[in-house]
Each structure stands twice: as structure tokens, then as C-alpha cells.
Design a protein around this motif. Structure first.
Motif, PDB file in Angstrom:
ATOM      1  N   GLN A  34      45.266  36.256  35.902  1.00 41.44           N
ATOM      2  CA  GLN A  34      45.931  35.146  36.580  1.00 41.44           C
ATOM      3  C   GLN A  34      45.958  35.461  38.080  1.00 41.44           C
ATOM      4  N   LEU A  35      45.054  34.842  38.835  1.00 50.79           N
ATOM      5  CA  LEU A  35      44.908  35.187  40.253  1.00 50.79           C
ATOM      6  C   LEU A  35      45.388  34.087  41.196  1.00 50.79           C
ATOM      7  N   TYR A  36      46.008  33.066  40.685  1.00 48.85           N
ATOM      8  CA  TYR A  36      46.498  31.979  41.536  1.00 48.85           C
ATOM      9  C   TYR A  36      47.495  32.522  42.571  1.00 48.85           C
ATOM     10  N   ASP A  37      47.188  32.278  43.848  1.00 47.53           N
ATOM     11  CA  ASP A  37      48.021  32.741  44.960  1.00 47.53           C
ATOM     12  C   ASP A  37      48.170  34.263  44.997  1.00 47.53           C
ATOM     13  N   ARG A  38      47.163  34.973  44.529  1.00 41.26           N
ATOM     14  CA  ARG A  38      47.175  36.431  44.578  1.00 41.26           C
ATOM     15  C   ARG A  38      46.248  36.932  45.696  1.00 41.26           C
ATOM     16  N   VAL A  39      46.232  38.247  45.874  1.00 38.08           N
ATOM     17  CA  VAL A  39      45.420  38.868  46.920  1.00 38.08           C
ATOM     18  C   VAL A  39      44.355  39.733  46.258  1.00 38.08           C
TER      19      VAL A  39
END
Length: 380
Positions: free
Chosen positions: A202-207
Motif C-alpha cells: 500500500q504505497l498511496y501517499d508514501r515515500v
């Protein structure tokens, strides 16, 4: 001769090509000029030899063969014309996609919250900037302790960035050219492993971060396959390498937030514990060779407590040194990482007999990450 198209006489080890053989050769040549294959020519010569072209039935059969070949060739022409039309359509699609100006991007404003002085940890003051509502294109980031960064053409330049005159930048991507098919297949297998692991996150709004891209750049061909609401951080010591890739990515017109940082020290101007996923595509090999440091040790302080590293590590002997897979995994464990997934694939002989690629996914162990953050800042 193996197919029986030519049947010369023989005297000992010598063949005797009679006038009949010469006539067969003329027929073979004539039929090949009409597009007949050798097995088809075999059928025609059989008719000729058994009838001498005086039997009406054999002549009719030969005419049928000629008509069949003519129709086959016309079908080939239609297929070739269809293929040419498809090629022309493909050319048009690429011409449309690459037409016009590139979409110029800069340092994303959303990335400012992740930038910190690498020495005192304070946030930067933004000075003399050229910007719009989304990007900073030129300007300066200054810390009260005296450390400063320059933003030039959307790329952040640290004081430790390599000199532009340094000849080590691979601006022509030479390492990718003329690779044997077996090596390309090996790389694709590593791509597939990394992408499969990334796709499950889950990479939504991740760095997401990748370093040392002058060596290899995994994300370059995979941006479209990853969640686009990600802040990507891309680093290398060579500003010109970042500039080259930035311009190429801009022509792709991707709606992405990418922060480019030119830094040669590995002491990045980033907030500690801010990276969710680190891509290690042979970066560990580069760090060991050029900096004598552990990638996992150096980068631990930048990863979140539950951050992950997904990577591809070359294990074996190259022209410069020996890379030990077992030692690499032991160092990761010592630096506070738990191995989640591991796969080893053999390299083709072109890469070196006995060499392997270690494909891995690891995660920081929360119980040890905090303890080790203060001890890993200089690598091993």
C-alpha cells in the motif's frame, strides 16, 4: 542432392554432372525465382521427370501448382501490406506521444516537509525561488547552521555533489547497450520479482527512494506500474545523470512527484525515518565497491521503523572484487532488518560462471531500528 533435386552420376568420390543435371539446375533456379520452396520444387521436378511435359495430366497438375503458388504469393503480399500498415500506425502513435514540448517539473512542494539539514536536523528556509503552485524550479534552501542547498532546474544540489567535469557519469547508458539476450532475460526476472513485491504494498501517499542511479535505475522503466500518488526520491552523486533522466522522464509526461537530489556523501538532506520503501537495485554492490560501506547500515536512519528494502544484489566475483551473499544477509540482520522474502537466480555465463543474483525483501525490525539509528550514521 539430399532432397533428390539433383541426381548426378558418380565415379568413385567424384560426381558427374551431366547435361540432364545442368537442366535440373536451370529448372531449380527458375522455380526459386518464382518463389517456390525446395520441397515444392521437388514436386515439380518429379512431374517433369516422369512426363517430360508431354503428358496432359502432368502439365495440368503443374499449372495447378503454378496457380496455387501465385495465390500464395498474393496472400503474402496482402499480409506484408497489412504489416506495413500496422508499422505506420505504430509510428504515428509514437509521433503523437512524443510530439510537443516536454512537461517541465521541479522539486515538488510536498517534498519540503521531508527535507532537513543533515548536520543539525533543522528544516530549511526557502530563498530566492522560482516556483508555481506545485514545483520549485530554482532557488536556495538554507539552514540556520550555515548548511545550504541549491535548487537548479528542479534538481537539489548538495555541496557534496560531484563536479560536472567528472567523467564517471554514464550519460549514454552504455551499461545497457549490446547486452546479450541471456543477460536481458536475467534482468527481466529480477524486474519481475521486485515489481511483484512492490505491487503487494500500500504505497498511496508514501515515500519511495532509489539511490545511486548512475549504476542502474530500476524505477526508470517502472514508474507507470507503481501507484502515482507517491513521492519518489531519486539520488545520485552526478547532477548531470539526474538531469539526463529528469529530461527523459519529462518527455513521458507522467503526473508524478519526483524529488531529485545530487549528493555524493550519502549523508542526505532528508528527515530521519521518512522513507517507506527503499529500492536497492545493485546499489549495495556500488556502496561496497566505491564507498566501503553497508547500504543497509547507512540507510537505516532514513527508513521508517516499519520501512522496507526491496533489492537485487550481485553475489559472486567481478573484475573488481568478490561480493558475498551470506555476508550481505548477515550484515542486514546485524543492522536491524528481518528478511521477508529471498530468491536466488543463476547468472548466465556471460556474467560469470557461478555468479548469482540475490533478490530480496526485508523490513526494519521495530525493536532494533530505534537502537541502531544512532550508531549507523557513518556506515560500517
Amino acid at each position: 542432392m539430399e532432397l533428390g533435386l539433383l541426381v548426378p552420376g558418380r565415379h568413385g568420390n567424384l560426381y558427374d554432372f551431366s547435361e540432364d543435371s545442368i537442366e535440373d539446375i536451370r529448372w531449380i533456379h527458375k522455380l526459386k525465382e518464382m518463389g517456390f520452396l525446395l520441397k515444392e520444387i521437388q514436386k515439380v521436378l518429379s512431374l517433369r521427370r516422369t512426363s517430360n511435359w508431354v503428358e496432359p495430366q502432368e502439365i495440368a497438375e503443374y499449372l495447378i501448382l503454378l496457380d496455387k503458388k501465385k495465390k500464395s504469393l498474393r496472400k503474402d503480399i496482402e499480409n506484408i501490406e497489412d504489416e506495413i500498415a500496422r508499422i505506420e500506425e505504430e509510428e504515428k502513435s509514437f509521433a503523437i506521444e512524443t510530439a510537443g514540448d516536454k512537461v517541465l517539473v521541479g522539486a515538488p512542494l510536498k517534498a519540503l516537509e521531508y527535507l532537513r539539514c543533515p548536520f543539525c536536523g533543522e528544516a530549511f528556509a526557502v530563498e530566492q525561488v522560482q516556483m508555481n503552485s506545485r514545483y520549485i524550479y530554482n532557488g536556495k534552501l538554507a539552514c540556520s547552521c550555515g548548511y545550504a542547498l541549491e535548487i537548479r532546474d528542479g534538481i537539489i544540489l548538495s555541496p557534496s555533489a560531484a563536479d560536472e567535469a567528472d567523467g564517471g557519469a554514464d550519460l549514454e547508458r552504455e551499461k545497457y547497450k549490446d547486452l546479450p539476450a541471456s543477460v536481458v532475460t536475467m534482468l527481466q526476472r529480477s524486474y519481475n520479482f521486485l515489481l511483484h513485491r512492490i505491487s503487494g504494498m500500500q504505497l498511496y501517499d508514501r515515500v519511495v527512494m532509489e539511490t545511486d542511479i548512475n549504476e542502474f535505475f530500476y524505477l526508470y522503466t517502472h514508474f507507470r506500474k507503481i501507484e502515482n500518488r507517491v513521492l519518489f526520491i531519486i539520488t545520485d552523486r552526478y547532477p548531470q545523470v539526474l538531469r539526463m533522466y529528469k529530461e527523459r522522464i519529462e518527455y513521458l509526461k507522467l503526473d508524478l512527484d519526483i524529488l531529485y537530489i545530487a549528493d555524493g556523501s550519502g549523508n542526505y538532506p532528508l528527515k530521519k525515518g521518512s522513507v517507506d520503501l527503499l529500492i536497492d537495485y545493485f546499489s549495495s554492490n556500488y556502496r561496497e565497491t566505491c564507498r566501503g560501506e553497508s547500504m543497509s547500515g547507512r540507510m537505516l536512519e532514513y527508513l521508517k521503523e516499519n520501512g522496507e528494502i526491496i533489492g537485487c544484489y550481485f553475489s559472486g566475483k567481478n573484475e573488481e572484487r568478490l561480493f558475498d551473499k551470506k555476508q550481505f544477509l548477515e550484515e542486514m540482520k546485524e543492522n536491524g532488518y528481518a528478511l521477508i522474502k529471498e530468491r536466488t537466480i543463476d547468472c548466465p555465463v556471460e556474467v560469470g560462471k557461478g555468479n548469482q543474483l540475490l533478490l530480496y525483501e526485508s523490513k526494519t525490525e521495530e525493536s532494533t531500528a530505534v537502537q541502531k539509528t544512532g550508531t549507523q550514521k557513518t556506515g560500517r
